[in-house]
Design a protein around this motif. Structure first.
Motif, short mmCIF file in Angstrom:
data_model
loop_
_atom_site.label_atom_id
_atom_site.label_comp_id
_atom_site.label_asym_id
_atom_site.label_seq_id
_atom_site.Cartn_x
_atom_site.Cartn_y
_atom_site.Cartn_z
N ALA A 157 -38.35 -7.22 -23.58
CA ALA A 157 -38.78 -6.16 -24.50
C ALA A 157 -39.34 -6.71 -25.81
CB ALA A 157 -37.61 -5.22 -24.77
N ALA A 158 -38.84 -7.90 -26.22
CA ALA A 158 -39.29 -8.44 -27.50
C ALA A 158 -40.72 -9.00 -27.41
CB ALA A 158 -38.33 -9.53 -27.97
N GLY A 159 -41.26 -9.03 -26.18
CA GLY A 159 -42.60 -9.64 -26.01
C GLY A 159 -43.74 -8.66 -26.24
N SER A 204 -42.01 -17.90 -31.97
CA SER A 204 -41.12 -17.19 -32.90
C SER A 204 -40.95 -15.74 -32.45
CB SER A 204 -41.68 -17.23 -34.33
OG SER A 204 -42.74 -16.33 -34.43
N LYS A 205 -39.75 -15.20 -32.68
CA LYS A 205 -39.48 -13.81 -32.28
C LYS A 205 -40.23 -12.88 -33.22
CE LYS A 205 -35.78 -14.00 -29.29
NZ LYS A 205 -34.98 -13.16 -28.47
N PRO A 206 -40.88 -11.84 -32.69
CA PRO A 206 -41.63 -10.96 -33.58
C PRO A 206 -40.70 -10.03 -34.33
CG PRO A 206 -41.67 -10.12 -31.35
CD PRO A 206 -40.89 -11.39 -31.30
N GLY A 257 -36.78 -2.83 -35.61
CA GLY A 257 -37.01 -1.92 -34.48
C GLY A 257 -36.40 -2.38 -33.17
N PHE A 258 -36.22 -3.70 -33.01
CA PHE A 258 -35.62 -4.18 -31.76
C PHE A 258 -34.20 -3.62 -31.62
CE2 PHE A 258 -33.76 -7.43 -28.84
CZ PHE A 258 -34.66 -7.28 -27.81
N ARG A 259 -33.52 -3.59 -32.75
CA ARG A 259 -32.16 -3.04 -32.73
C ARG A 259 -32.20 -1.55 -32.38
NH1 ARG A 259 -28.99 -1.20 -37.26
NH2 ARG A 259 -27.06 -0.50 -36.29
N ALA A 274 -24.61 9.17 -15.29
CA ALA A 274 -24.19 10.57 -15.11
C ALA A 274 -25.04 11.24 -14.04
CB ALA A 274 -24.32 11.32 -16.44
N GLY A 275 -26.36 10.99 -14.11
CA GLY A 275 -27.26 11.57 -13.11
C GLY A 275 -26.91 11.07 -11.71
N ALA A 276 -26.61 9.78 -11.62
CA ALA A 276 -26.27 9.19 -10.32
C ALA A 276 -24.98 9.82 -9.79
CB ALA A 276 -26.12 7.68 -10.45
N ALA A 398 -27.96 -10.16 -16.28
CA ALA A 398 -28.05 -11.33 -17.18
C ALA A 398 -27.50 -10.93 -18.56
CB ALA A 398 -29.50 -11.79 -17.29
N PHE A 399 -27.86 -9.72 -19.00
CA PHE A 399 -27.39 -9.26 -20.32
C PHE A 399 -25.86 -9.17 -20.36
CE2 PHE A 399 -25.96 -5.45 -22.68
CZ PHE A 399 -26.12 -5.95 -23.97
N VAL A 400 -25.27 -8.59 -19.31
CA VAL A 400 -23.81 -8.43 -19.27
C VAL A 400 -23.13 -9.80 -19.36
CG1 VAL A 400 -21.85 -7.78 -17.78
CG2 VAL A 400 -23.78 -6.21 -18.05
S1 MYA Z 1 -37.51 2.45 -21.16
C1 MYA Z 1 -37.73 0.74 -21.02
C2 MYA Z 1 -36.50 0.02 -20.62
N1 MYA Z 1 -36.58 -1.33 -21.00
C3 MYA Z 1 -35.51 -2.10 -21.08
O1 MYA Z 1 -34.41 -1.66 -20.83
C4 MYA Z 1 -35.75 -3.48 -21.56
C5 MYA Z 1 -34.73 -4.46 -21.02
N2 MYA Z 1 -34.64 -5.63 -21.90
C6 MYA Z 1 -33.71 -5.75 -22.87
O2 MYA Z 1 -32.83 -4.91 -23.00
C7 MYA Z 1 -33.78 -6.94 -23.80
O3 MYA Z 1 -35.09 -7.42 -23.82
C8 MYA Z 1 -32.78 -8.08 -23.41
C9 MYA Z 1 -32.67 -9.07 -24.59
C10 MYA Z 1 -31.37 -7.56 -23.26
C11 MYA Z 1 -33.24 -8.74 -22.14
N3 MYA Z 1 -27.34 -3.86 -27.63
O4 MYA Z 1 -32.23 -12.89 -28.06
P1 MYA Z 1 -31.73 -11.62 -27.40
C12 MYA Z 1 -29.25 -8.08 -29.69
C13 MYA Z 1 -27.21 -4.32 -28.87
O5 MYA Z 1 -30.78 -11.73 -26.28
P2 MYA Z 1 -34.03 -10.98 -25.85
C14 MYA Z 1 -37.47 3.08 -19.59
O6 MYA Z 1 -37.39 2.39 -18.62
C15 MYA Z 1 -28.63 -9.47 -29.52
O7 MYA Z 1 -27.24 -9.44 -29.69
N4 MYA Z 1 -27.78 -5.46 -29.27
O8 MYA Z 1 -32.99 -10.72 -26.98
C16 MYA Z 1 -37.49 4.58 -19.60
C17 MYA Z 1 -29.34 -10.22 -30.59
O9 MYA Z 1 -28.75 -9.88 -31.82
P3 MYA Z 1 -28.58 -10.99 -32.96
C18 MYA Z 1 -28.50 -6.14 -28.38
O10 MYA Z 1 -33.75 -12.25 -25.13
C19 MYA Z 1 -37.34 5.26 -18.30
C20 MYA Z 1 -30.75 -9.63 -30.58
O11 MYA Z 1 -30.60 -8.33 -30.00
C21 MYA Z 1 -28.68 -5.72 -27.06
O12 MYA Z 1 -35.36 -10.81 -26.47
C22 MYA Z 1 -37.04 6.74 -18.41
C23 MYA Z 1 -31.71 -10.46 -29.77
O13 MYA Z 1 -31.09 -10.68 -28.51
C24 MYA Z 1 -28.07 -4.51 -26.70
N5 MYA Z 1 -28.18 -4.00 -25.48
O14 MYA Z 1 -33.81 -9.74 -24.82
C25 MYA Z 1 -35.60 7.00 -18.16
N6 MYA Z 1 -29.46 -6.61 -26.42
O15 MYA Z 1 -29.95 -11.48 -33.26
C26 MYA Z 1 -35.20 8.42 -17.96
C27 MYA Z 1 -29.75 -7.58 -27.28
O16 MYA Z 1 -27.94 -10.27 -34.09
C28 MYA Z 1 -33.74 8.45 -17.62
N7 MYA Z 1 -29.17 -7.30 -28.47
O17 MYA Z 1 -27.70 -12.05 -32.35
C29 MYA Z 1 -33.25 9.71 -17.12
C30 MYA Z 1 -31.85 9.63 -16.58
C31 MYA Z 1 -31.37 10.78 -15.81
C32 MYA Z 1 -31.77 10.81 -14.34
C33 MYA Z 1 -30.85 10.17 -13.38
C34 MYA Z 1 -31.13 10.56 -11.95
C35 MYA Z 1 -30.11 10.00 -11.01
#
Ligand code: MYA
Length: 572
Positions: A157-159, A204-206, A257-259, A274-276, A398-400
């Motif tokens: 996401a940070a990319g 560098s991280k943006p 904004g990343f936060r 919940a949906g699942a 990986a995150f967990v």
């Molecule tokens: S929306 C798009 C979804 N996209 C994603 O989920 C993106 C997935 N990627 C990521 O989450 C991040 O890029 C990852 C980190 C985790 C891979 N909470 O250096 P870093 C902090 C709090 O590890 P990166 C969609 O799909 C971390 O501690 N903080 O970062 C919509 C660090 O902090 P600091 C967090 O390697 C669909 C900093 O950030 C978390 O770049 C529609 C940097 O960390 C976190 N989680 O990547 C859906 N993660 O600097 C509708 C990291 O202080 C749904 N940090 O040490 C509807 C449902 C109902 C229906 C159901 C039906 C059954």
């Protein structure tokens, strides 16, 4: 334990924070009363929704959207002062469970609107932003969307490369770039958009900033994507070409904004769980109905052992999923602020449980399961996306693992420093020794379960010790290279997922026994016993494979297949 404690992060440290998960959360009586009425109305409304038509027409009709508006389904989690229903996390999840039990396109439209689209405004918005946007969003007069993903930035996401530059007059930002696969992209009026506010620099991280962008600011969208499932929901590309957004529309702080994105997603992922849960329950009903009506070899297929096995597994896993989902929403309602691991775990477990349940339901339906005349294949198509969106299950594993190990990792760094300065570091070393001895002797035990579940609690405590030992071992073995050790991360994450499911199931079942007595809760006890036994055998395998695995062999095989651009052999 404090509000910023996380049950799972503590567990990675070898600490069982019983007081966070016992007693199992319950809803206050007055909220329960309102929720029951709400669920009843939502069920009646959902019975009028024709999912087959939505799937066929690739859109949700105006009548359905307006029925949802009348019920307040667009403002479930928006506080009453801004025109919403002000539901707690638990009640919100419970209502979304009902919607997803019947129609996934509507659930995803409402979920993208509330779980993530407007969530940033709720969590990080100023009073002025809330007053300006929430009332119309709550009424469903406007829809919201969450715009993070880009062609080159999905899991990473940070990319992102969408840029926001301060405008020449200094009064706003000018956005350029594009986003893909934006749910509600074609129908939303208000978008939470993430853009970089620092120049792109190698390595560098943006600095990312979140913005509230209105369609009227000049944002454009592409045509609706043709999708495998959830066909009634709108998924489009969106484009920013010199889109000027007022400075007052920055959400949270500039550069933070990343936060915002991560916190919104942490919260949103529970919507999928919940949906699942809702979808699994309704599939179970369909599967049972089919078992009871279908005859083979002169008997009901419900009589056959292999069918009973499927129904039992589906029931057991749905029970565990429901237990962990509502444990987590209960923690959030109690004010726990760090639930990032728990919600990622619920999303993984929820989407994978649903995938197994829908697959088995289709298998039970057999021939008719494959025919488009019946709902099974649509439900299968609709369910597949949950393993991909809101963070693929791979990146979340990986995150967990990495996030869980961060705590013990920091410990080890401090220990290394303390060993270089043994006198100054004495406190750190002795704390660490105490913790290791405690973990080694297995003195951290789950204690607050109902005594009937002693065996289950012992299994939990034993494997919780293994999680602590395994993270310690992985960190020592790989040091900072741990970020590259994805197979070790996967095993660790799977152990964590099993443990959270086990803990939630024990907590919920303990509450059921306390409330209904052993006899009254016999069915829940069976489900809990069965889940923990199955989970323990999976955990046993995971622990064994921490040291004894064929990771290198598998990586070598994949490497060769890459080299050959596929599978190079023919029998003849
Ligand atoms: S929306 C798009 C979804 N996209 C994603 O989920 C993106 C997935 N990627 C990521 O989450 C991040 O890029 C990852 C980190 C985790 C891979 N909470 O250096 P870093 C902090 C709090 O590890 P990166 C969609 O799909 C971390 O501690 N903080 O970062 C919509 C660090 O902090 P600091 C967090 O390697 C669909 C900093 O950030 C978390 O770049 C529609 C940097 O960390 C976190 N989680 O990547 C859906 N993660 O600097 C509708 C990291 O202080 C749904 N940090 O040490 C509807 C449902 C109902 C229906 C159901 C039906 C059954």
């Amino acid at each position: 334990m404090t509000r910023d404690s996380s049950f799972m992060k503590s567990l990675f440290h070898g600490v069982i924070a019983d007081d966070l998960i016992f007693p199992y959360p319950s809803i206050p009586p007055e909220e329960r009363e309102n929720l029951t009425l709400m669920i009843d109305s939502v069920r009646k409304f959902m019975d009028t929704v024709d999912s087959k038509k939505i799937d066929r027409e690739h859109r949700i009709s105006d009548e359905v959207m307006s029925g949802a508006r009348d019920l307040g389904l667009f403002g479930l989690n928006i506080p009453t002062e801004y025109g919403g229903l002000g539901l707690s996390q638990t009640s919100y999840a419970r209502v979304m469970q009902e919607v997803a039990a019947k129609d996934n396109s509507l659930a995803v439209t409402l979920g993208a609107h509330q779980s993530i689209g407007l969530k940033g405004i709720l969590m990080f918005g100023t009073e002025a932003q809330k007053k300006k946007y929430l009332p119309r969003l709550a009424a469903g007069e406007q829809l919201a969307a969450f715009a993070l993903t880009e062609p080159g930035a999905g899991s990473d996401a940070a990319g992102i490369t969408t840029r926001a530059e301060l405008s020449a007059d200094g009064e706003g930002y000018v956005l350029n770039g594009s986003k893909i696969w934006i749910t509600n992209g074609g129908i939303a009026d208000v978008f939470t958009v993430f853009a970089r506010t620092s120049p792109q620099e190698e390595g560098s991280k943006p600095r990312i900033t979140a913005f509230i962008v209105e369609r009227g600011h000049g944002l454009k969208h592409g045509p609706n994507e043709e999708k495998l499932g959830i066909r009634g929901s709108s998924t489009t590309e969106i484009f920013f070409e010199d889109v000027k957004v007022p400075a007052g529309n920055v959400l949270g702080e500039v550069g933070r904004g990343f936060r915002v994105a991560m916190e919104v997603l942490n919260n949103g992922r529970l919507g999928i769980a919940a949906g699942a849960t809702g979808a699994c329950k309704s599939l179970l009903r369909m599967a049972v109905e089919r078992c009871l009506e279908r005859k083979a070899f002169g008997r009901n297929i419900a009589d056959f052992g292999m069918i009973k096995d499927k129904i039992a597994r589906m029931t057991i896993e749905t029970y565990a999923l429901e237990s962990m989902t509502y444990l987590t929403t209960g923690l959030m309602d109690a004010g726990v602020t760090d639930y990032s691991l728990e919600s990622a775990i619920c999303k993984i477990f929820g989407s994978e449980t649903l995938w197994r349940v829908v697959n088995e339901t289709l298998q039970i339906a057999a021939g008719i399961g494959y025919m488009t005349e019946y709902p099974y294949e649509r439900l299968l198509r609709d369910s597949r996306i949950n393993l991909i969106f809101e963070g693929t299950n791979e990146i979340l594993r990986a995150f967990v693992a990495l996030s869980g190990m961060q705590g013990p990792g920091k410990n080890l760094t401090e220990i290394a420093r303390a060993m270089r300065e043994p006198i100054k570091g004495f406190g750190v070393l002795s704390d660490y020794t105490i913790q290791r001895v405690r973990t080694a002797l297995g003195r951290e035990r789950m204690t607050r379960m109902h005594p009937v579940l002693m065996k289950e609690a012992v299994a939990f405590s034993d494997f919780a010790g293994e999680l602590g030992k395994a993270s310690d071992k992985i960190l020592r073995r790989h040091g900072k290279d741990v970020a590259e050790m994805q197979l070790a991360q996967k095993r660790l994450a799977e152990l964590a997922i099993e443990l959270y499911a086990t803990a939630a199931t024990i907590s919920r079942t303990s509450a059921a026994i306390e409330q209904h007595g052993e006899v009254g809760a016999a069915r829940q006890v069976d489900l809990c016993t069965a889940f923990v036994a199955q989970s323990a055998s999976r955990m046993n395998r995971l622990v064994r494979q921490m040291d004894d695995n064929d990771d290198d062999l598998r990586k070598r095989i994949a490497g060769k297949t890459y080299e050959d651009l596929g599978y190079p052999f023919d029998v003849l």
